[in-house]
Scaffold this motif. Structure first.
Motif, PDB file in Angstrom:
ATOM      1  N   PRO A  10       2.943   4.645  -1.999  1.00 10.40           N
ATOM      2  CA  PRO A  10       3.232   4.797  -0.573  1.00 10.40           C
ATOM      3  C   PRO A  10       3.001   6.218  -0.042  1.00 10.40           C
ATOM      4  N   CYS A  11       3.329   7.220  -0.859  1.00  7.28           N
ATOM      5  CA  CYS A  11       3.157   8.619  -0.414  1.00  7.28           C
ATOM      6  C   CYS A  11       1.690   9.054  -0.410  1.00  7.28           C
ATOM      7  N   SER A  12       0.806   8.239  -0.958  1.00  6.22           N
ATOM      8  CA  SER A  12      -0.591   8.681  -1.058  1.00  6.22           C
ATOM      9  C   SER A  12      -1.441   8.320   0.164  1.00  6.22           C
ATOM     10  N   PHE A  13      -0.997   7.347   0.969  1.00  8.11           N
ATOM     11  CA  PHE A  13      -1.820   6.888   2.103  1.00  8.11           C
ATOM     12  C   PHE A  13      -2.290   8.041   3.000  1.00  8.11           C
ATOM     13  N   ILE A  14      -1.334   8.787   3.523  1.00  2.96           N
ATOM     14  CA  ILE A  14      -1.667   9.830   4.503  1.00  2.96           C
ATOM     15  C   ILE A  14      -2.484  10.976   3.881  1.00  2.96           C
ATOM     16  N   PRO A  15      -2.024  11.551   2.732  1.00  3.02           N
ATOM     17  CA  PRO A  15      -2.830  12.635   2.131  1.00  3.02           C
ATOM     18  C   PRO A  15      -4.256  12.179   1.790  1.00  3.02           C
ATOM     19  N   ALA A  43       6.062  -0.034 -12.299  1.00  2.00           N
ATOM     20  CA  ALA A  43       5.971  -0.619 -10.952  1.00  2.00           C
ATOM     21  C   ALA A  43       5.276   0.352  -9.996  1.00  2.00           C
ATOM     22  N   ARG A  44       5.611   1.641 -10.108  1.00  2.60           N
ATOM     23  CA  ARG A  44       5.000   2.643  -9.210  1.00  2.60           C
ATOM     24  C   ARG A  44       3.540   2.880  -9.591  1.00  2.60           C
ATOM     25  N   ARG A  45       3.286   2.802 -10.873  1.00  2.00           N
ATOM     26  CA  ARG A  45       1.902   2.966 -11.344  1.00  2.00           C
ATOM     27  C   ARG A  45       1.035   1.831 -10.790  1.00  2.00           C
ATOM     28  N   GLU A  46       1.560   0.618 -10.868  1.00  3.69           N
ATOM     29  CA  GLU A  46       0.832  -0.549 -10.362  1.00  3.69           C
ATOM     30  C   GLU A  46       0.619  -0.440  -8.842  1.00  3.69           C
ATOM     31  N   LYS A 150       4.516   5.261   5.997  1.00  2.00           N
ATOM     32  CA  LYS A 150       5.439   4.210   5.559  1.00  2.00           C
ATOM     33  C   LYS A 150       4.985   2.849   6.127  1.00  2.00           C
ATOM     34  N   LYS A 151       4.569   2.865   7.384  1.00  2.00           N
ATOM     35  CA  LYS A 151       4.110   1.636   8.045  1.00  2.00           C
ATOM     36  C   LYS A 151       2.858   1.087   7.338  1.00  2.00           C
ATOM     37  N   LEU A 152       1.964   1.986   6.973  1.00  2.00           N
ATOM     38  CA  LEU A 152       0.736   1.556   6.285  1.00  2.00           C
ATOM     39  C   LEU A 152       1.079   0.875   4.958  1.00  2.00           C
ATOM     40  N   ALA A 153       2.056   1.445   4.247  1.00  2.00           N
ATOM     41  CA  ALA A 153       2.458   0.869   2.958  1.00  2.00           C
ATOM     42  C   ALA A 153       3.104  -0.501   3.147  1.00  2.00           C
ATOM     43  N   VAL A 154       3.932  -0.617   4.170  1.00  2.00           N
ATOM     44  CA  VAL A 154       4.603  -1.898   4.448  1.00  2.00           C
ATOM     45  C   VAL A 154       3.557  -2.956   4.802  1.00  2.00           C
ATOM     46  N   GLU A 155       2.639  -2.597   5.689  1.00  2.00           N
ATOM     47  CA  GLU A 155       1.610  -3.548   6.123  1.00  2.00           C
ATOM     48  C   GLU A 155       0.725  -4.014   4.966  1.00  2.00           C
ATOM     49  N   ALA A 156       0.511  -3.101   4.004  1.00  2.00           N
ATOM     50  CA  ALA A 156      -0.352  -3.446   2.858  1.00  2.00           C
ATOM     51  C   ALA A 156       0.441  -4.155   1.759  1.00  2.00           C
ATOM     52  N   GLY A 157       1.755  -4.287   1.957  1.00  2.00           N
ATOM     53  CA  GLY A 157       2.592  -4.974   0.967  1.00  2.00           C
ATOM     54  C   GLY A 157       2.737  -4.194  -0.327  1.00  2.00           C
ATOM     55  N   ILE A 158       2.721  -2.864  -0.232  1.00  2.00           N
ATOM     56  CA  ILE A 158       2.833  -2.007  -1.421  1.00  2.00           C
ATOM     57  C   ILE A 158       4.312  -1.803  -1.782  1.00  2.00           C
TER      58      ILE A 158
END
Ligand code: SF4
Length: 181
Positions: A10-15, A43-46, A150-158
């Motif tokens: 989730p923290c990687s989307f924006i950077p 789980a985080r690796r996946e 955060k929104k991008l991660a939610v939308e992508a189901g991450i």
């Protein structure tokens, strides 16, 4: 070429979007022995493999999972912010060494995305470890884009974790629930 330390998907989307938009060539680097337990680490690796597939970038997974090393280093400094300083240093110094070994010229970290981290400490440590290896530290304050990411991660189901990573943060996250019951 830049080596981007990545703490989680989730923290990687924006950077990642930022680096791509600015034409910075990079590879991700997942090195996080602080994550406890191993099941959570997996789980985080996946989650990160899913984001990497989605945004099309390469990640080097360092699965040494040096939990013993991490715990040995933080056990005498179990409280924030000192504990986090030790944790940042461990992860970022390893990233700097890996960057040097692989011939990268710069490093950065997705830890700069979270408003819940000690931002200035991350920047200072990043600059220090980069300098030690003769590299540069790519600094950017990604915190203003936290809710967008955060929104991008939610939308992508991450998968989104419920605590920072270490066993201490797991306690801090859930202790209120125990105290209430
Ligand atoms: S709270 Fe997060 S940054 Fe701080 S020591 Fe734990 S895992 Fe590391």
């Amino acid at each position: 070429m830049l080596l981007l330390h990545i703490c989680c998907g989730p923290c990687s989307f924006i950077p990642v979007k930022h680096l791509k938009a600015n034409g910075v060539e990079f590879k991700g680097y997942f090195y996080n022995p602080n994550i406890h337990p191993l099941q959570e680490y997996l789980a985080r690796r996946e989650a990160l493999t899913q984001v990497a597939r989605l945004l099309d970038f390469e990640v080097i997974f360092d699965d040494a999972y040096d939990l013993e090393d991490f715990l040995t280093k933080v056990i005498f400094e179990p409280h924030r912010p000192k504990r986090c300083e030790v944790c940042y240093y461990l992860r970022l110094s390893k990233t700097a060494k890996k960057a040097k070994e692989l011939g990268f010229s710069a490093l950065s970290t997705t830890l700069l995305f979270s408003p819940f981290q000690f931002h200035e400490l991350i920047r200072d440590i990043g600059e220090e470890v980069a300098k030690k290896e003769g590299l540069s530290f790519y600094y950017q304050d990604f915190r203003p884009y936290y809710y967008e990411g955060k929104k991008l991660a939610v939308e992508a189901g991450i998968y989104r974790q419920k605590y920072c990573g270490c066993i201490f943060s797991e306690k801090e996250r859930f202790i209120k629930r125990l105290q209430k019951s």
